[in-house]
Design a protein around this motif. Structure first.
Motif, PDB file in Angstrom:
ATOM      1  N   GLY A 164       0.812  -1.216   0.000  1.00 30.55           N
ATOM      2  CA  GLY A 164       0.000   0.000   0.000  1.00 30.55           C
ATOM      3  C   GLY A 164       0.842   1.262   0.000  1.00 30.55           C
ATOM      4  O   GLY A 164       0.313   2.367   0.038  1.00 30.55           O
ATOM      5  N   ALA A 165       2.160   1.111  -0.050  1.00 33.59           N
ATOM      6  CA  ALA A 165       3.041   2.282  -0.073  1.00 33.59           C
ATOM      7  C   ALA A 165       2.856   3.039  -1.389  1.00 33.59           C
ATOM      8  O   ALA A 165       2.666   2.431  -2.447  1.00 33.59           O
ATOM      9  N   VAL A 166       2.913   4.359  -1.287  1.00 35.02           N
ATOM     10  CA  VAL A 166       2.778   5.224  -2.455  1.00 35.02           C
ATOM     11  C   VAL A 166       4.078   6.001  -2.599  1.00 35.02           C
ATOM     12  O   VAL A 166       4.522   6.656  -1.659  1.00 35.02           O
ATOM     13  N   HIS A 167       4.686   5.915  -3.791  1.00 30.95           N
ATOM     14  CA  HIS A 167       5.982   6.537  -4.027  1.00 30.95           C
ATOM     15  C   HIS A 167       5.887   7.609  -5.109  1.00 30.95           C
ATOM     16  O   HIS A 167       5.313   7.358  -6.172  1.00 30.95           O
ATOM     17  N   PRO A 168       6.462   8.795  -4.865  1.00 33.05           N
ATOM     18  CA  PRO A 168       6.518   9.807  -5.913  1.00 33.05           C
ATOM     19  C   PRO A 168       7.430   9.307  -7.033  1.00 33.05           C
ATOM     20  O   PRO A 168       8.458   8.664  -6.771  1.00 33.05           O
ATOM     21  N   ALA A 169       7.032   9.591  -8.282  1.00 34.52           N
ATOM     22  CA  ALA A 169       7.779   9.015  -9.391  1.00 34.52           C
ATOM     23  C   ALA A 169       7.837   9.941 -10.599  1.00 34.52           C
ATOM     24  O   ALA A 169       6.938  10.755 -10.822  1.00 34.52           O
ATOM     25  N   THR A 170       8.908   9.769 -11.347  1.00 34.90           N
ATOM     26  CA  THR A 170       9.034  10.345 -12.676  1.00 34.90           C
ATOM     27  C   THR A 170       8.991   9.148 -13.615  1.00 34.90           C
ATOM     28  O   THR A 170       9.750   8.190 -13.435  1.00 34.90           O
ATOM     29  N   ILE A 171       8.075   9.185 -14.580  1.00 33.21           N
ATOM     30  CA  ILE A 171       7.757   8.016 -15.386  1.00 33.21           C
ATOM     31  C   ILE A 171       8.072   8.283 -16.850  1.00 33.21           C
ATOM     32  O   ILE A 171       7.648   9.299 -17.405  1.00 33.21           O
ATOM     33  N   SER A 172       8.787   7.365 -17.458  1.00 32.30           N
ATOM     34  CA  SER A 172       9.087   7.445 -18.881  1.00 32.30           C
ATOM     35  C   SER A 172       8.283   6.374 -19.610  1.00 32.30           C
ATOM     36  O   SER A 172       8.317   5.201 -19.237  1.00 32.30           O
ATOM     37  N   VAL A 173       7.559   6.799 -20.633  1.00 31.12           N
ATOM     38  CA  VAL A 173       6.852   5.873 -21.506  1.00 31.12           C
ATOM     39  C   VAL A 173       7.449   6.080 -22.895  1.00 31.12           C
ATOM     40  O   VAL A 173       7.407   7.194 -23.424  1.00 31.12           O
ATOM     41  N   GLY A 174       8.046   5.040 -23.444  1.00 32.84           N
ATOM     42  CA  GLY A 174       8.657   5.188 -24.763  1.00 32.84           C
ATOM     43  C   GLY A 174       9.586   4.044 -25.098  1.00 32.84           C
ATOM     44  O   GLY A 174       9.648   3.048 -24.379  1.00 32.84           O
ATOM     45  N   SER A 175      10.337   4.233 -26.175  1.00 35.40           N
ATOM     46  CA  SER A 175      11.175   3.160 -26.713  1.00 35.40           C
ATOM     47  C   SER A 175      12.669   3.370 -26.471  1.00 35.40           C
ATOM     48  O   SER A 175      13.488   2.744 -27.132  1.00 35.40           O
ATOM     49  N   ASN A 176      13.032   4.220 -25.539  1.00 37.05           N
ATOM     50  CA  ASN A 176      14.440   4.481 -25.223  1.00 37.05           C
ATOM     51  C   ASN A 176      15.224   4.945 -26.449  1.00 37.05           C
ATOM     52  O   ASN A 176      16.226   4.336 -26.834  1.00 37.05           O
ATOM     53  N   PRO A 177      14.793   6.031 -27.094  1.00 32.92           N
ATOM     54  CA  PRO A 177      15.411   6.440 -28.363  1.00 32.92           C
ATOM     55  C   PRO A 177      16.888   6.821 -28.261  1.00 32.92           C
ATOM     56  O   PRO A 177      17.610   6.696 -29.252  1.00 32.92           O
ATOM     57  N   THR A 178      17.364   7.239 -27.099  1.00 33.33           N
ATOM     58  CA  THR A 178      18.773   7.602 -26.970  1.00 33.33           C
ATOM     59  C   THR A 178      19.669   6.390 -27.220  1.00 33.33           C
ATOM     60  O   THR A 178      20.773   6.516 -27.744  1.00 33.33           O
ATOM     61  N   PHE A 179      19.175   5.209 -26.877  1.00 34.64           N
ATOM     62  CA  PHE A 179      19.972   3.993 -27.022  1.00 34.64           C
ATOM     63  C   PHE A 179      19.600   3.183 -28.260  1.00 34.64           C
ATOM     64  O   PHE A 179      20.292   2.228 -28.597  1.00 34.64           O
ATOM     65  N   CYS A 180      18.526   3.549 -28.941  1.00 38.34           N
ATOM     66  CA  CYS A 180      18.125   2.934 -30.228  1.00 38.34           C
ATOM     67  C   CYS A 180      18.192   1.417 -30.220  1.00 38.34           C
ATOM     68  O   CYS A 180      18.622   0.815 -31.208  1.00 38.34           O
ATOM     69  N   VAL A 213       5.491  19.230  -9.222  1.00 38.81           N
ATOM     70  CA  VAL A 213       4.105  18.847  -9.559  1.00 38.81           C
ATOM     71  C   VAL A 213       3.494  18.044  -8.424  1.00 38.81           C
ATOM     72  O   VAL A 213       2.361  18.310  -7.993  1.00 38.81           O
ATOM     73  N   LEU A 214       4.224  17.059  -7.919  1.00 38.72           N
ATOM     74  CA  LEU A 214       3.679  16.180  -6.890  1.00 38.72           C
ATOM     75  C   LEU A 214       3.471  16.893  -5.561  1.00 38.72           C
ATOM     76  O   LEU A 214       2.607  16.491  -4.779  1.00 38.72           O
ATOM     77  N   ALA A 215       4.212  17.960  -5.313  1.00 36.86           N
ATOM     78  CA  ALA A 215       4.035  18.751  -4.091  1.00 36.86           C
ATOM     79  C   ALA A 215       2.882  19.743  -4.212  1.00 36.86           C
ATOM     80  O   ALA A 215       2.439  20.299  -3.208  1.00 36.86           O
ATOM     81  N   SER A 216       2.370  19.939  -5.418  1.00 42.59           N
ATOM     82  CA  SER A 216       1.281  20.895  -5.637  1.00 42.59           C
ATOM     83  C   SER A 216      -0.055  20.313  -5.170  1.00 42.59           C
ATOM     84  O   SER A 216      -0.166  19.106  -4.906  1.00 42.59           O
ATOM     85  N   ASP A 217      -1.062  21.168  -5.075  1.00 42.41           N
ATOM     86  CA  ASP A 217      -2.400  20.703  -4.707  1.00 42.41           C
ATOM     87  C   ASP A 217      -2.866  19.615  -5.669  1.00 42.41           C
ATOM     88  O   ASP A 217      -3.416  18.598  -5.247  1.00 42.41           O
ATOM     89  N   HIS A 218      -2.657  19.831  -6.955  1.00 43.85           N
ATOM     90  CA  HIS A 218      -3.062  18.839  -7.950  1.00 43.85           C
ATOM     91  C   HIS A 218      -2.350  17.507  -7.715  1.00 43.85           C
ATOM     92  O   HIS A 218      -2.976  16.441  -7.719  1.00 43.85           O
ATOM     93  N   GLY A 219      -1.050  17.537  -7.509  1.00 40.57           N
ATOM     94  CA  GLY A 219      -0.277  16.319  -7.277  1.00 40.57           C
ATOM     95  C   GLY A 219      -0.751  15.575  -6.041  1.00 40.57           C
ATOM     96  O   GLY A 219      -0.858  14.341  -6.048  1.00 40.57           O
ATOM     97  N   ARG A 220      -1.057  16.313  -4.980  1.00 39.80           N
ATOM     98  CA  ARG A 220      -1.557  15.681  -3.749  1.00 39.80           C
ATOM     99  C   ARG A 220      -2.941  15.082  -3.965  1.00 39.80           C
ATOM    100  O   ARG A 220      -3.248  14.019  -3.417  1.00 39.80           O
ATOM    101  N   ARG A 221      -3.783  15.724  -4.790  1.00 40.44           N
ATOM    102  CA  ARG A 221      -5.108  15.153  -5.090  1.00 40.44           C
ATOM    103  C   ARG A 221      -4.966  13.839  -5.857  1.00 40.44           C
ATOM    104  O   ARG A 221      -5.700  12.883  -5.590  1.00 40.44           O
ATOM    105  N   VAL A 222      -4.040  13.787  -6.791  1.00 40.83           N
ATOM    106  CA  VAL A 222      -3.812  12.537  -7.529  1.00 40.83           C
ATOM    107  C   VAL A 222      -3.368  11.452  -6.555  1.00 40.83           C
ATOM    108  O   VAL A 222      -3.844  10.313  -6.611  1.00 40.83           O
ATOM    109  N   ARG A 223      -2.448  11.787  -5.641  1.00 41.74           N
ATOM    110  CA  ARG A 223      -1.991  10.816  -4.630  1.00 41.74           C
ATOM    111  C   ARG A 223      -3.161  10.339  -3.776  1.00 41.74           C
ATOM    112  O   ARG A 223      -3.327   9.150  -3.525  1.00 41.74           O
TER     113      ARG A 223
END
Length: 158
Positions: A61-77, A134-144
């Motif tokens: 049930g732990a909730v962790h703040p995160a930066t999320i990448s969705v993609g194909s890792n283009p830097t490494f091709c 973002v996560l420290a903002s009101d919006h970010g806390r509402r998402v959490r």
């Protein structure tokens, strides 16, 4: 995005559920170890981009703040396959095999190919800084809070 549905319940928020799997290990080598998430069959993967959000671990049930990448890792091709990778800002333990839900708070930027791994690291540092704001903002806390409420409803449902 509306904050509540017509019934006054929390608004539906973009999220995906899946299992943490092994990746290439590149994030760890760059100083940003990621949880690579294999999305479940009923979880739509959002468009390729870098996002700010929260990762909810189903077992604890732990909730962790995160930066999320969705993609194909283009830097490494090295693949055309789309990956979902979450860098949890406050998580150092092994979570392989754990079911998680990723809640997306805000899109930060496009996924782009960087000229070098060093340039990617500089961009990720800025992504994490922006994500924390973002996560420290009101919006970010509402998402959490919505993520926690959704998790609690799944463990208390009959």
């Amino acid at each position: 995005m509306p904050e509540t549905s017509g019934s006054g319940a929390p608004a539906a928020r973009p999220h995906l559920t899946g299992t943490v799997v092994h990746g290439a290990g590149r994030g760890h080598g760059l100083g940003f170890p990621t949880a690579n998430i294999a999305a479940g069959p009923d979880s739509p993967v959002p468009p390729a981009a870098v996002y700010s959000g929260w990762v909810v671990r189903h077992r604890t049930g732990a909730v962790h703040p995160a930066t999320i990448s969705v993609g194909s890792n283009p830097t490494f091709c090295d693949t055309a396959e789309v990956h979902v990778e979450a860098y949890c800002h406050d998580l150092a333990e092994d979570v392989y095999g754990e079911p998680v839900t990723v809640w997306f708070a805000e899109r930060l930027r496009d996924t782009v190919k960087f000229p070098s791994p060093a340039a990617l690291v500089r961009a990720v540092r800025e992504d994490v800084r922006r994500s924390e704001a973002v996560l420290a903002s009101d919006h970010g806390r509402r998402v959490r809070d919505d993520a926690l409420a959704a998790h609690r409803s799944t463990i208390t449902a009959p």
